[in-house]
Scaffold this motif. Sequence first.
Motif, mmCIF file in Angstrom:
data_model
loop_
_atom_site.group_PDB
_atom_site.id
_atom_site.type_symbol
_atom_site.label_atom_id
_atom_site.label_comp_id
_atom_site.label_asym_id
_atom_site.label_seq_id
_atom_site.Cartn_x
_atom_site.Cartn_y
_atom_site.Cartn_z
ATOM 1 N N ALA A 26 1.060 -1.108 -0.048
ATOM 2 C CA ALA A 26 0.007 -0.092 0.067
ATOM 3 C C ALA A 26 0.691 1.227 -0.014
ATOM 4 C CB ALA A 26 -0.939 -0.198 1.109
ATOM 5 N N THR A 27 2.096 1.359 0.801
ATOM 6 C CA THR A 27 2.959 2.606 0.668
ATOM 7 C C THR A 27 3.566 2.719 -0.479
ATOM 8 O OG1 THR A 27 3.143 1.930 3.346
ATOM 9 C CG2 THR A 27 5.093 3.182 1.940
ATOM 10 N N LEU A 28 4.004 1.638 -0.991
ATOM 11 C CA LEU A 28 4.664 1.725 -2.533
ATOM 12 C C LEU A 28 3.604 2.281 -3.494
ATOM 13 C CD1 LEU A 28 6.440 -1.663 -2.538
ATOM 14 C CD2 LEU A 28 7.372 0.484 -2.324
ATOM 15 N N TRP A 29 2.217 1.959 -3.492
ATOM 16 C CA TRP A 29 1.314 2.270 -4.300
ATOM 17 C C TRP A 29 1.094 3.827 -4.164
ATOM 18 C CZ3 TRP A 29 -3.440 4.042 -1.991
ATOM 19 C CH2 TRP A 29 -4.279 4.429 -2.842
ATOM 20 N N MET A 30 1.315 4.259 -2.982
ATOM 21 C CA MET A 30 0.858 5.739 -2.663
ATOM 22 C C MET A 30 2.030 6.679 -3.236
ATOM 23 S SD MET A 30 -1.743 6.967 -0.682
ATOM 24 C CE MET A 30 -1.236 8.314 0.394
ATOM 25 N N SER A 31 3.258 6.085 -3.196
ATOM 26 C CA SER A 31 4.444 6.888 -3.510
ATOM 27 C C SER A 31 4.440 6.939 -5.174
ATOM 28 C CB SER A 31 5.787 6.218 -3.179
ATOM 29 O OG SER A 31 5.854 6.289 -1.651
ATOM 30 N N SER A 32 3.903 5.778 -5.777
ATOM 31 C CA SER A 32 3.604 5.847 -7.304
ATOM 32 C C SER A 32 2.465 6.960 -7.488
ATOM 33 C CB SER A 32 3.198 4.598 -7.675
ATOM 34 O OG SER A 32 3.046 4.415 -9.145
ATOM 35 N N MET A 33 1.577 6.871 -6.774
ATOM 36 C CA MET A 33 0.539 7.826 -7.130
ATOM 37 C C MET A 33 0.924 9.397 -7.045
ATOM 38 S SD MET A 33 -2.118 6.405 -7.807
ATOM 39 C CE MET A 33 -3.401 7.881 -7.745
ATOM 40 N N ALA A 34 1.966 9.534 -5.959
ATOM 41 C CA ALA A 34 2.476 10.884 -5.920
ATOM 42 C C ALA A 34 3.156 11.438 -7.159
ATOM 43 C CB ALA A 34 3.396 11.046 -4.869
ATOM 44 N N ARG A 35 4.002 10.459 -7.835
ATOM 45 C CA ARG A 35 4.488 10.992 -8.970
ATOM 46 C C ARG A 35 3.546 11.166 -10.184
ATOM 47 N NH1 ARG A 35 7.537 7.271 -10.457
ATOM 48 N NH2 ARG A 35 7.261 5.797 -9.082
ATOM 49 N N LYS A 36 2.608 9.949 -10.253
ATOM 50 C CA LYS A 36 1.547 10.219 -11.343
ATOM 51 C C LYS A 36 0.640 11.238 -11.329
ATOM 52 C CE LYS A 36 1.906 5.095 -12.189
ATOM 53 N NZ LYS A 36 2.441 5.154 -13.396
ATOM 54 N N GLU A 37 0.188 11.767 -9.976
ATOM 55 C CA GLU A 37 -0.709 12.613 -9.811
ATOM 56 C C GLU A 37 0.006 14.060 -9.172
ATOM 57 O OE1 GLU A 37 -3.564 12.757 -11.198
ATOM 58 O OE2 GLU A 37 -3.967 10.640 -11.867
ATOM 59 N N PRO A 38 0.740 14.730 -9.761
ATOM 60 C CA PRO A 38 1.492 15.809 -9.161
ATOM 61 C C PRO A 38 0.530 17.221 -8.519
ATOM 62 C CG PRO A 38 1.830 15.970 -11.416
ATOM 63 C CD PRO A 38 1.050 14.503 -11.251
ATOM 64 N N SER A 39 -0.596 16.956 -9.024
ATOM 65 C CA SER A 39 -1.566 18.086 -8.409
ATOM 66 C C SER A 39 -2.189 17.723 -7.132
ATOM 67 C CB SER A 39 -2.668 18.086 -9.530
ATOM 68 O OG SER A 39 -2.047 18.711 -10.807
#
Length: 316
Positions: free
Chosen positions: A197-210
């Motif tokens: 779950a933590t890894l997914w969140m960090s990926s989302m941070a890069r994919k959705e910078p807004s």
Amino acid sequence: MSPPTKVVLITGANAGLGYESARQLASKDGVEKVLLACRNPEKAQAAKKSLEESTGKDGDFYEVVVMDVSSLDSVRKAVDSLSSAVAIDGLILNAGGGGGSNPAELTTDGVTAIFGANVLGHVLLVDLLLKNKKLSSGGSVVLAGSEASRGIPSLGMPAPVLKDGSVEELTAIADGSRFAEKEKTFDGMYSITKLVATLWMSSMARKEPSFRFVTMSPGMTAGTNVADHVPAMLRFLYKRVFFPLFQLLGKAHGVDSGAKRYVDALLDGDTYKTGIFYASKVGATGEVGDQAIFSDVFTKEDYQDNAYTTVHKFIK
């Protein structure tokens, strides 16, 4: 400076850390509404009434949203029920826990019960809010992390091990095929599930910078419902032995301290940066910091993106 957070949705908001987060948000400047996302309508309404009485807020401040994050259909229905006029500025993805009496049991979506409750439902919730433009630009998403996902040696909890962080390896965690029969327990599956779950969140941070995506562990918190659905003997040990003992020894803190971590991460964008996993610097209580000090696994972008790919394999 972070944009104003007017409307906050909290999953698992009828008890424990979710309830306390909702209570604390009532005193924060600029917060105008808190959506209590709960799977049980009766318990949700009881929590709403209790929160109104304890905070002095009127009936419009708290609103119930019926949502069971362990069911993707329930998440879809809940998002559809949200008023188009309501823009959500903040999410606290708090629901999860032990995955019931059989955490390795597969859901209709093909993942283990513990993975569905802690990861998959939250992934779909975020996806749908973004797709339907119900999450305000600049909004913040806070996920309940755990020190267990980097290990707590002082409590005898080893760090979970990823061999290569591949989609195949992460898929085996999600569908339970990684685990030997003796490992198909809360203790055997929880830490590595939280890691995915933590890894997914960090990926989302890069994919959705807004938007901001922050993983924050509430720490070792006595009085939560994390053990409510584990087998009876283990539940007794957690609630009557381990948590009280840890709190007495200073290795656990109260629900108010755990919830404050969520609220701080949600509202203080200057201190808590997107894409970072924050948890205790020592043990499972006290000052929080970036968990990359423990392991570079949290910074590996290929692992992060593989987690993103893996969870979406199970969302149809």
